[in-house]
Design a protein around this motif. Structure first.
Motif, PDB file in Angstrom:
ATOM      1  N   MET A 125       0.816  -1.212   0.000  1.00 19.60           N
ATOM      2  CA  MET A 125       0.000   0.000   0.000  1.00 19.60           C
ATOM      3  C   MET A 125       0.856   1.271   0.000  1.00 19.60           C
ATOM      4  SD  MET A 125      -2.795   1.206   2.848  1.00 19.60           S
ATOM      5  CE  MET A 125      -3.899  -0.170   2.589  1.00 19.60           C
ATOM      6  N   LEU A 126       2.062   1.183   0.576  1.00 24.19           N
ATOM      7  CA  LEU A 126       2.926   2.364   0.655  1.00 24.19           C
ATOM      8  C   LEU A 126       3.366   2.837  -0.725  1.00 24.19           C
ATOM      9  CD1 LEU A 126       5.212   1.499   3.707  1.00 24.19           C
ATOM     10  CD2 LEU A 126       3.195   2.946   3.655  1.00 24.19           C
ATOM     11  N   THR A 131       1.305   8.036   1.224  1.00 23.73           N
ATOM     12  CA  THR A 131       1.107   7.550   2.588  1.00 23.73           C
ATOM     13  C   THR A 131       0.227   8.479   3.405  1.00 23.73           C
ATOM     14  OG1 THR A 131       3.398   6.864   2.355  1.00 23.73           O
ATOM     15  CG2 THR A 131       2.371   6.471   4.465  1.00 23.73           C
ATOM     16  N   GLN A 132       0.392   9.776   3.200  1.00 22.30           N
ATOM     17  CA  GLN A 132      -0.399  10.743   3.971  1.00 22.30           C
ATOM     18  C   GLN A 132      -1.888  10.611   3.681  1.00 22.30           C
ATOM     19  OE1 GLN A 132       0.746  12.702   6.232  1.00 22.30           O
ATOM     20  NE2 GLN A 132       2.913  13.031   5.887  1.00 22.30           N
ATOM     21  N   THR A 165       0.997   3.849  17.645  1.00 20.65           N
ATOM     22  CA  THR A 165       1.200   5.118  18.360  1.00 20.65           C
ATOM     23  C   THR A 165       1.682   6.221  17.435  1.00 20.65           C
ATOM     24  OG1 THR A 165       3.464   4.445  18.894  1.00 20.65           O
ATOM     25  CG2 THR A 165       1.762   3.914  20.508  1.00 20.65           C
ATOM     26  N   ARG A 166       1.799   5.920  16.142  1.00 24.82           N
ATOM     27  CA  ARG A 166       2.373   6.888  15.209  1.00 24.82           C
ATOM     28  C   ARG A 166       1.341   7.950  14.805  1.00 24.82           C
ATOM     29  NH1 ARG A 166       5.887   4.093  17.305  1.00 24.82           N
ATOM     30  NH2 ARG A 166       7.503   3.039  16.112  1.00 24.82           N
ATOM     31  N   LYS A 167       1.820   9.167  14.614  1.00 26.95           N
ATOM     32  CA  LYS A 167       0.987  10.271  14.161  1.00 26.95           C
ATOM     33  C   LYS A 167       1.543  10.824  12.866  1.00 26.95           C
ATOM     34  CE  LYS A 167      -1.591  10.037  17.828  1.00 26.95           C
ATOM     35  NZ  LYS A 167      -2.962   9.492  17.730  1.00 26.95           N
ATOM     36  N   LYS A 168       0.653  11.299  12.012  1.00 28.86           N
ATOM     37  CA  LYS A 168       1.092  11.818  10.715  1.00 28.86           C
ATOM     38  C   LYS A 168       2.004  13.013  10.896  1.00 28.86           C
ATOM     39  CE  LYS A 168      -2.706  10.093   7.886  1.00 28.86           C
ATOM     40  NZ  LYS A 168      -3.744  10.397   6.904  1.00 28.86           N
ATOM     41  N   ARG A 171       8.502  11.938   8.081  1.00 26.91           N
ATOM     42  CA  ARG A 171       8.868  10.512   8.040  1.00 26.91           C
ATOM     43  C   ARG A 171       7.661   9.597   8.219  1.00 26.91           C
ATOM     44  NH1 ARG A 171      14.316   8.835   8.770  1.00 26.91           N
ATOM     45  NH2 ARG A 171      15.801  10.550   8.904  1.00 26.91           N
ATOM     46  N   TRP A 172       6.500  10.034   7.803  1.00 27.42           N
ATOM     47  CA  TRP A 172       5.286   9.228   8.001  1.00 27.42           C
ATOM     48  C   TRP A 172       5.380   7.878   7.282  1.00 27.42           C
ATOM     49  CZ3 TRP A 172       1.393   8.069  10.857  1.00 27.42           C
ATOM     50  CH2 TRP A 172       0.250   7.466  10.348  1.00 27.42           C
TER      51      TRP A 172
END
Length: 413
Positions: A125-126, A131-132, A165-168, A171-172
């Protein structure tokens, strides 16, 4: 008559030559098999744990970080600020890398199931979309599907917190790729999901790409007199006989707490299929911690593993998790025939509480009663209703005897 000695000599000569030919053939076959094994399994020789190779692995990790391929909350300290410093290699096992490091003065363990970041399955998918633009709900769904695939558990979005736990932001794409590599490691998922609910699993400190860091604890060893290096846990004061006995009693009680916890406190029972001292450690408060859960399975996954074809009961043994063979349909039962408590009594408690050839490991109050209770606990049994009742009885009796022993020791002081 003269020809008989000559015939004997001829036979002896033939026998020697045949023996020599057979020896040469055996040697040739042995060399051929050895050469084939070396060619087929030469990777085994490269799995030797060395400082040189471990440093190269971390250097490669930092190279991938600097190129933007991966990221994590420990990458900056490892690759730029030098606040996470390599100490030495602990072990390599079937591709798994375990390394000791020092992070801001605190000893930690770095782990990864594979050596290189690119060895993990890529998230297609990347590449297909920006990605954003990937909705977070879609990413959470993918995490839930991966957890179901790995652990056999159905998880709702609101329980994904420890795993996502990741946020946009910057380095997303690297964040998503790094998290995806971690989700392909069963042990990481277990530690992440359970660390807020269980004191009996390792705490995760952070990650960098496919490597994750956990708290440093000294593992037990079967060759150690007390199984666990007690002096590393409670200090030199444990050297005395009384202190050592008290520590063993407290650790045994913590093992029982862990059994109760893994059996009853989650939506599904957690089965431990590789119980040995090397897979556990002790914190300074004498809490037992499972430090290697590669062979731990929740009930749904355990049933899938056990339900295999068979011709005898031995075909249904999966390490320390046993099932029974139904000879009519030649299928192993999906229900485990033994349990965590039974194996812990057999592989841990016997060492402490059963009589040895050179006498008991330690002497303590209620020693005969504890020896008998451990012996009964370790005996194989069918996990039907009667077997389950016997397990509960063994658990209750061991709790009682250990607590009484602890009180007796305290009074003796």
């Amino acid at each position: 008559m003269r020809g008989i000695p000559g015939l004997k000599r001829l036979r002896l000569k033939i026998w020697r030559r045949c023996t020599l030919v057979l020896l040469l053939l055996w040697a040739a076959c042995w060399m051929l098999v050895s050469a084939l094994l070396f060619l087929l399994h030469r990777s085994v020789f490269s799995e030797r744990c060395t400082d040189e190779k471990s440093r190269r692995i971390l250097a490669r990790l930092c190279l991938d970080y600097s190129s933007g391929a991966l990221t994590g909350d420990l990458c900056e300290d490892l690759c730029v600020a030098q606040k996470l410093v390599y100490k030495h290699c602990l072990y390599y096992d079937r591709g798994k890398k375990v390394i000791q490091a020092d992070w801001r003065g605190q000893p930690i363990i770095l782990k990864s199931k594979k050596e290189i970041f690119s060895s993990y399955q890529h998230l297609s998918m990347l590449e297909e979309v920006e990605t954003q633009d990937i909705p977070e709900t879609e990413l959470l769904l993918m995490v839930a599907l991966e957890v179901k695939n790995v652990l056999g558990l159905e998880l709702s979005n609101n329980t994904m917190g420890p795993l996502w736990t990741r946020k946009k932001g910057p380095r997303w794409k690297a964040q998503v790729a790094s998290m995806w590599s971690l989700l392909q490691q069963e042990e990481y998922i277990y530690f992440s999901l359970l660390q807020d609910f269980s004191k009996h699993v390792l705490r995760i400190i952070g990650s960098c790409g496919h490597f994750y860091a956990v708290e440093y604890l000294t593992a037990g060893h079967a060759w150690h007199k007390t199984l666990f290096p007690l002096e590393n846990v409670v200090g030199p004061s444990v050297a005395g006989h009384g202190s050592r006995v008290r520590a063993i009693i407290d650790i045994a009680l913590s093992f029982l707490d862990m059994v109760q916890h893994f059996d009853n406190d989650f939506s599904h029972r957690l089965h431990l299929c590789d119980i040995k001292p090397e897979n556990f450690a002790i914190r300074h408060d004498l809490t037992v911690v499972a430090i290697d859960v590669d062979m731990a399975f929740f009930e749904p996954k355990m049933r899938d593993i056990l339900e295999q074809n068979c011709t005898r009961d031995e075909d249904c043994n999966f390490f320390d998790c046993f099932s029974k063979c139904n000879l009519k349909i030649r299928k192993c039962g999906a229900q485990r025939a033994n349990n965590n408590l039974q194996v812990i009594c057999d592989k841990i408690f016997r060492h402490w509480f059963s009589p040895h050839l050179r006498g008991p490991l330690v002497s303590f109050p209620l020693q005969p009663q504890l020896q008998k209770a451990v012996q009964e606990c370790a005996e194989p049994r069918h996990m039907d209703v009667a077997g389950h009742q016997r397990t509960l009885k063994s658990l209750s009796e061991l709790y009682h005897l250990l607590q009484v022993t602890r009180r007796e020791l305290q009074r003796a002081e």
